[in-house]
Design a protein around this motif. Structure first.
Motif, PDB file in Angstrom:
ATOM      1  N   LEU A  41      16.313 -10.822   7.491  1.00 27.93           N
ATOM      2  CA  LEU A  41      15.444 -10.178   6.519  1.00 27.93           C
ATOM      3  C   LEU A  41      16.075 -10.218   5.132  1.00 27.93           C
ATOM      4  CD1 LEU A  41      12.934  -8.630   5.704  1.00 27.93           C
ATOM      5  CD2 LEU A  41      14.079  -6.534   6.459  1.00 27.93           C
ATOM      6  N   ASP A  42      17.371  -9.963   5.046  1.00 28.37           N
ATOM      7  CA  ASP A  42      18.046  -9.990   3.748  1.00 28.37           C
ATOM      8  C   ASP A  42      17.944 -11.366   3.095  1.00 28.37           C
ATOM      9  OD1 ASP A  42      18.786  -7.313   3.734  1.00 28.37           O
ATOM     10  OD2 ASP A  42      20.689  -7.706   4.751  1.00 28.37           O
ATOM     11  N   GLU A  43      18.115 -12.413   3.892  1.00 26.48           N
ATOM     12  CA  GLU A  43      18.015 -13.761   3.350  1.00 26.48           C
ATOM     13  C   GLU A  43      16.583 -14.062   2.900  1.00 26.48           C
ATOM     14  OE1 GLU A  43      19.122 -18.377   4.508  1.00 26.48           O
ATOM     15  OE2 GLU A  43      19.561 -16.782   5.940  1.00 26.48           O
ATOM     16  N   PHE A  44      15.600 -13.630   3.690  1.00 21.95           N
ATOM     17  CA  PHE A  44      14.211 -13.808   3.291  1.00 21.95           C
ATOM     18  C   PHE A  44      13.965 -13.139   1.945  1.00 21.95           C
ATOM     19  CE2 PHE A  44       9.928 -12.090   2.928  1.00 21.95           C
ATOM     20  CZ  PHE A  44       9.168 -13.245   3.038  1.00 21.95           C
ATOM     21  N   LEU A  45      14.431 -11.906   1.790  1.00 25.86           N
ATOM     22  CA  LEU A  45      14.220 -11.163   0.546  1.00 25.86           C
ATOM     23  C   LEU A  45      14.936 -11.820  -0.634  1.00 25.86           C
ATOM     24  CD1 LEU A  45      14.432  -7.554   1.986  1.00 25.86           C
ATOM     25  CD2 LEU A  45      12.363  -8.778   1.240  1.00 25.86           C
ATOM     26  N   GLU A  46      16.077 -12.436  -0.377  1.00 19.83           N
ATOM     27  CA  GLU A  46      16.769 -13.183  -1.438  1.00 19.83           C
ATOM     28  C   GLU A  46      15.952 -14.401  -1.851  1.00 19.83           C
ATOM     29  OE1 GLU A  46      20.787 -14.233  -0.368  1.00 19.83           O
ATOM     30  OE2 GLU A  46      21.233 -12.178   0.254  1.00 19.83           O
ATOM     31  N   ASN A  47      15.335 -15.064  -0.858  1.00 15.10           N
ATOM     32  CA  ASN A  47      14.552 -16.268  -1.135  1.00 15.10           C
ATOM     33  C   ASN A  47      13.195 -15.959  -1.757  1.00 15.10           C
ATOM     34  OD1 ASN A  47      16.560 -17.946  -0.097  1.00 15.10           O
ATOM     35  ND2 ASN A  47      15.725 -17.862   1.964  1.00 15.10           N
ATOM     36  N   PHE A  48      12.685 -14.758  -1.511  1.00 13.66           N
ATOM     37  CA  PHE A  48      11.381 -14.339  -2.032  1.00 13.66           C
ATOM     38  C   PHE A  48      11.538 -12.987  -2.732  1.00 13.66           C
ATOM     39  CE2 PHE A  48      10.533 -17.123   1.560  1.00 13.66           C
ATOM     40  CZ  PHE A  48       9.592 -18.002   1.038  1.00 13.66           C
ATOM     41  N   PRO A  49      12.149 -12.983  -3.923  1.00 19.88           N
ATOM     42  CA  PRO A  49      12.485 -11.719  -4.592  1.00 19.88           C
ATOM     43  C   PRO A  49      11.285 -10.891  -5.040  1.00 19.88           C
ATOM     44  CG  PRO A  49      12.962 -13.592  -6.018  1.00 19.88           C
ATOM     45  CD  PRO A  49      12.602 -14.148  -4.678  1.00 19.88           C
ATOM     46  N   THR A  50      10.091 -11.452  -5.039  1.00 22.88           N
ATOM     47  CA  THR A  50       8.924 -10.662  -5.427  1.00 22.88           C
ATOM     48  C   THR A  50       8.430  -9.770  -4.292  1.00 22.88           C
ATOM     49  OG1 THR A  50       7.427 -12.481  -4.852  1.00 22.88           O
ATOM     50  CG2 THR A  50       8.124 -12.314  -7.167  1.00 22.88           C
ATOM     51  N   VAL A  51       8.939 -10.002  -3.083  1.00 16.36           N
ATOM     52  CA  VAL A  51       8.584  -9.174  -1.927  1.00 16.36           C
ATOM     53  C   VAL A  51       9.616  -8.059  -1.811  1.00 16.36           C
ATOM     54  CG1 VAL A  51       8.263  -9.121   0.583  1.00 16.36           C
ATOM     55  CG2 VAL A  51       7.552 -11.139  -0.722  1.00 16.36           C
ATOM     56  N   SER A  52       9.162  -6.827  -1.721  1.00 14.49           N
ATOM     57  CA  SER A  52      10.098  -5.710  -1.579  1.00 14.49           C
ATOM     58  C   SER A  52      10.470  -5.518  -0.104  1.00 14.49           C
ATOM     59  CB  SER A  52       9.481  -4.411  -2.121  1.00 14.49           C
ATOM     60  OG  SER A  52       8.476  -3.937  -1.236  1.00 14.49           O
ATOM     61  N   ARG A  53      11.600  -4.896   0.104  1.00 15.32           N
ATOM     62  CA  ARG A  53      12.033  -4.587   1.468  1.00 15.32           C
ATOM     63  C   ARG A  53      10.993  -3.714   2.173  1.00 15.32           C
ATOM     64  NH1 ARG A  53      16.446  -4.900   4.424  1.00 15.32           N
ATOM     65  NH2 ARG A  53      17.638  -5.775   2.710  1.00 15.32           N
ATOM     66  N   GLU A  54      10.425  -2.759   1.450  1.00 13.09           N
ATOM     67  CA  GLU A  54       9.423  -1.870   2.039  1.00 13.09           C
ATOM     68  C   GLU A  54       8.190  -2.651   2.497  1.00 13.09           C
ATOM     69  OE1 GLU A  54      10.952  -1.321  -0.974  1.00 13.09           O
ATOM     70  OE2 GLU A  54      12.350   0.148  -0.148  1.00 13.09           O
ATOM     71  N   GLN A  55       7.765  -3.631   1.697  1.00 13.51           N
ATOM     72  CA  GLN A  55       6.619  -4.452   2.091  1.00 13.51           C
ATOM     73  C   GLN A  55       6.927  -5.231   3.367  1.00 13.51           C
ATOM     74  OE1 GLN A  55       6.249  -6.611  -1.666  1.00 13.51           O
ATOM     75  NE2 GLN A  55       4.133  -5.868  -1.821  1.00 13.51           N
ATOM     76  N   ALA A  56       8.083  -5.863   3.397  1.00 12.76           N
ATOM     77  CA  ALA A  56       8.453  -6.663   4.565  1.00 12.76           C
ATOM     78  C   ALA A  56       8.574  -5.789   5.806  1.00 12.76           C
ATOM     79  CB  ALA A  56       9.765  -7.401   4.296  1.00 12.76           C
ATOM     80  N   LEU A  57       9.193  -4.629   5.671  1.00 13.95           N
ATOM     81  CA  LEU A  57       9.347  -3.745   6.827  1.00 13.95           C
ATOM     82  C   LEU A  57       8.003  -3.222   7.325  1.00 13.95           C
ATOM     83  CD1 LEU A  57      12.580  -1.769   5.865  1.00 13.95           C
ATOM     84  CD2 LEU A  57      12.321  -3.541   7.627  1.00 13.95           C
ATOM     85  N   ALA A  58       7.069  -2.990   6.421  1.00 12.39           N
ATOM     86  CA  ALA A  58       5.733  -2.533   6.839  1.00 12.39           C
ATOM     87  C   ALA A  58       5.069  -3.591   7.725  1.00 12.39           C
ATOM     88  CB  ALA A  58       4.869  -2.238   5.620  1.00 12.39           C
ATOM     89  N   ILE A  59       5.239  -4.854   7.379  1.00 13.79           N
ATOM     90  CA  ILE A  59       4.655  -5.936   8.176  1.00 13.79           C
ATOM     91  C   ILE A  59       5.372  -6.058   9.514  1.00 13.79           C
ATOM     92  CG2 ILE A  59       4.263  -8.435   8.293  1.00 13.79           C
ATOM     93  CD1 ILE A  59       2.457  -6.842   6.279  1.00 13.79           C
ATOM     94  N   ILE A  60       6.687  -5.957   9.494  1.00 12.24           N
ATOM     95  CA  ILE A  60       7.474  -6.092  10.724  1.00 12.24           C
ATOM     96  C   ILE A  60       7.175  -4.939  11.687  1.00 12.24           C
ATOM     97  CG2 ILE A  60       9.824  -6.010  11.654  1.00 12.24           C
ATOM     98  CD1 ILE A  60      10.686  -7.441   9.007  1.00 12.24           C
TER      99      ILE A  60
END
Length: 78
Positions: A48-67
């Motif tokens: 997840l950290d690497e994904f967020l580094e590669n897609f900095p416009t996505v917030s951790r909260e957004q990604a976690l909501a989907i997961i």
């Protein structure tokens, strides 16, 4: 086992579907990053950290909501 998902549960997700953005592909709200980019990256072993580094416009909260969404649906019996 059948699972029904209530519309309001989906409406609370940080997803935007707009034919003017990425031809209507579901994207993270406020970005042009497709939701399936997260799913595909995680399936390919990207953290997840690497994904967020590669897609900095996505917030951790957004990604976690989907997961977390599928687990929350199953746990709530929606």
């Amino acid at each position: 086992m059948n699972v029904a998902i209530h519309e309001e549960a989906v409406a609370n997700l940080p997803i935007n579907i707009d034919p003017e953005i990425m031809s209507g592909t579901p994207v993270f709200e406020g970005t042009r990053v497709p939701i399936d980019a997260l799913i595909n990256n995680l399936a390919d072993g990207v953290s997840l950290d690497e994904f967020l580094e590669n897609f900095p416009t996505v917030s951790r909260e957004q990604a976690l909501a989907i997961i977390r969404f599928p687990l929350e649906v199953l746990e709530s019996g929606q």
